[in-house]
Design a protein around this motif. Sequence first.
Motif: not given
Lengths: 776, 336
Positions: B180, B257, B263-264, B267
């Motif tokens: 990732e 988010r 899952e995530h 950023s």
Amino acid sequence: MLLRQASWTETHILTPLLVGCSALAGRLAITEPGTPWYWPPVIMAGYFVGTLVFSACITHTRWFVRTGNGREQLTWAGTAVGVLLLAFPFVAGFARILSSAHFRPLEQTALVALTNIAFFAAAFTNTQRAGSIAVWVSFVLLISSLMLGESTAIVPLSAAYGGLSVAWLATRYMRRVSAATSRGAPVRVAVVPVVGLTLLLAGITATSTRLSKGIPNTWGEWAPSSGGSRWANPAALLGIGDGDWVVSGPNAQSTGSVDSEYFLESDQPSMYDVLTEVYGDPIPPEKMLRAIFVDQEKLLSQRGHKAPHIGTAGRQFSLYRKGRSQQNAPAPEDANALLYAEGHTPLHLAMNVYERFDGVNWHEPNEEQVACELETRESDTSWMWLPKRHATEMLGGTRKHQLRFGRLNSERLPIPNLLERIRLGSHQGTSVQEWANDVLRWEHDGILGATQCMPNGTFLEVASRALDRSALFQANDLVGHHVAEDHSVDVPKHLRASARALADGFEHIPRGWKQIDALLSHLRKHFVHDRDRLVPSDCEDPIHHFLHQARGGPAYQFVTTATLALRSLGYPTRVVSGFYVDPKDYVATAGHTPIRADDAHFWIEVRTIHGDWITFDPTPGYLNEWYRPTLLESARRFIVGLADRMVAKPLTSLAGILISILLWWRPLWLQERLLTMWCLWWPLRSSERRLTDTLRLLDIRSRLCGRQRPPASTPLAWYRSVHNPASRDFLQCLYASLYGEPETTGAAEQSDVQQTCRAAVRAMDRDSLQRRFESA
Amino acid sequence: MTNTNQQIELDAPPGTSNSANPRLFERLSALRNRLNNALKGKEPVVEHVLSGLLARGHILLEDLPGLGKTTLARALATAIGGRFARLQCTPDLLPNDITGFNLFNQKLREFEFIPGPVFSDVLLADEINRATPRAQSALLEAMAERQVTVDNERHQLSQQFFVIATQNPIEHHGTYPLPEAQLDRFALKLSIGYPAPDDELRILSSAVDGEGDMCAEEDTQPILQPGELRQLQTQVAQLPMATTLQRYLVDLATVTRSDTQFEHGLSPRAVLIWQRLSQARAFMDCRSFVTPDDIQAVAPPLFGLHMTGTHTTPDEMAANVLDQVAVPVESAKRIT
């Protein structure tokens, strides 16, 4: 699929059931004694219906919820509804205090507010966060109910809540686990933990039953308590607000600090004893509550009681209780009263009337006693009806009061004004009617007497008509006039000047009830009620002394002044004495208002042309019992009033109806028409406003074509299929205005933007949009 | 359903066109033509590649063998000029093979730094997932900070350092999926896909008319002069963006988010890249401001790289997120 089903079960079944259980327990906890058993479930059914309607509004409209930041958010309307539901019980309680109706303790008001919020949150079935809030509020509600409630029905509700909450937690956990894994784990309700915890709760309940004989108390003691604080509320139960009586008062099951003086000096069992070692015989709470009405002294007379030695090692406090000193015995708050009244307060209970005033004393009218001639009706033989019928123009609904005789030893029966029917307990039959007709008689008009004193504990139920203030003030022609041989307008000669001087100040007001009310309001506003400001014995003009020297006095001074002033204005008026049932004296735990000798009071009555006497109270601090219509009656009056106005102005009403129908039937079409005119012709707007208004208009037209632009779709992506220069220019201007630099958008002239918008409004009409959408 | 692959057709209104140097736009147009000529019928992919280049974001090309990944990367590398390096990733590739190493010079009696292929303007990392994680991680610092550290000594890379990497999604033997942290250094992940029949016909025709796989002479000459790419990137970074659109970006990131289907979420670095890609998109359309269409257009390749969830394709993920946030159509005129 399983995930969706679990989520649906959680939001649509488990959450409402949890809220329903806790809300019903809360309603049972705050239900006042004497309330029918079906009333709490009926209220809960009403809550459920309201929640369903509100939930449907949330689902099918955008009034209460909007989507923003990827999640559902409350709109201003939704927030306002929530705040109103939360604040309404407190505001209503405050208003009730102001209007001097029944006072509801704060914790009961808080329970109602929690119930409102729990149902409000449960209505948001599409929002997981709201469901969590609903469940947490319901948990607080249940705990509070256990602490406050005495009803045994709370126990099975608590057990059901426990089982449901475990199911809710299990479902929620499995849903989250399933969401976290991409493959979606199968969702199953954890049956074994649910059953296990339910059995555990049931076991604890059964154990507590054997130990303390007070199941709700045991559960309630699991919750934190404010026991030990000095805040005291006479209506408090089970440790909250017990003040100094945390252990030794009527609430012996409270949790107190074990080394406090109250605990050591108390001869009552405490929760510590119930949960550790039982000594002596704990007194059931029911008995303690009943003891308020029975002989309290006997229960508190045991002194120096020593607990048996149990022999347990490691005890940190003494088992010896010194016993409470006699002066600390809690006085029963409503013992030794003359009467106990249940029903709406304030209330004036008349026992005597006075008609003639000799300058010093009032005298009763010289009338002969008249038989009551009570009659019964076949529909309900328990009620005995008075033959006299009251004029209905100024009357509201019927109100019932239950009077329980205490130490009142009088041959006069205290009854409210405009009495309609009476009932003695639940006795029925002609024998009671015959007995009543033999015993009861009219001493004067509106004063009921008996040949013997009513024994202590007798229940007398009375139904009377309440006065509608607004209706009364509109019926000025009902004010009584002077008739021949009428002493109710007599004013002693030496007092006429003083009474007239007061009355002259209100001559400018047209004759009627408003004039009477203005005079009485003047007395209430500018003079002080003071029982100690007595009239000197050598005073020849008590009216002048009251108005100009004392500027106040006891109630009879107020009524004397008011009566003589009203008589000098020509109103037939009389003085009445009896009892004033003060709402401040209401005892929430008992559900009634005790009436003592201190509540003896004077007021006045003014006669109507039909011979009815209308009660007015000129003394400050004493309220008239005006009729307050229910919500249904208010709605009915509004509809009737609206119908009257429509009949009076038919053209205006017809136009209003047509506009309303148009708004209801074609609101979007109407909005499109109005906005089109606005965009084409309204000049005073900035360029940005003009562009956004045009976009809004295009969106409405698109919606009318059955292709509403989704909020997530950009204007360019949605209207790109409309290939014409006008739409292209408009979108370019719009984008430059919305997202461009100020200096670049400012370069476009106002007139250019105006022309562009007008061209877009004309070019992108409904037909062209429809064609473009169909071709696309 | 929001159309996330639309072409921006909005012309700059009068007075709002980009004030950049016209010569640069000509170069940009020539660059676009060169790439379209190298990869026929894949204009959307070329647009994304160019926006990634202008946004100073590294690009990961993932597709089946033989679809033109390396061809596109080579065409881009030659077209933008500067120093070009190719790195054929294999399992025995060492970090020093990428970053360079210190060699003891017997003549000078001192260590001499031998720079690796990262000391170039364009680095083509072919089949990057065949390199071991140890070798892959050697690219982390270079891609994020445009510098490498060898033997505690920091070496600055070119300011226009650009990585275009390729990987094969179906061969799993002897490959190491990118972690990732490594994926987050890239800006876009693009799939080329099979060409349309007409485009494939053009490919065949050009192969017959030409000289096999040999490129034409003019295709090997750089289009951009030294420093011009840096100028383009600077102008893209200076393109203003309305506050409402920045709020729109933040709202979209918040959705990624909070939505449990992912899952995530994105950023902050990915959101920054998203903004820069949108600016590049607007710049390529000769506009002086960013529109929500620009933001939506670059969402699928961005999501394909930075998001994983239950939705299978990047288009579905992007559509799911974009559908949850309303496009701002109110005027808040604070421009960054």
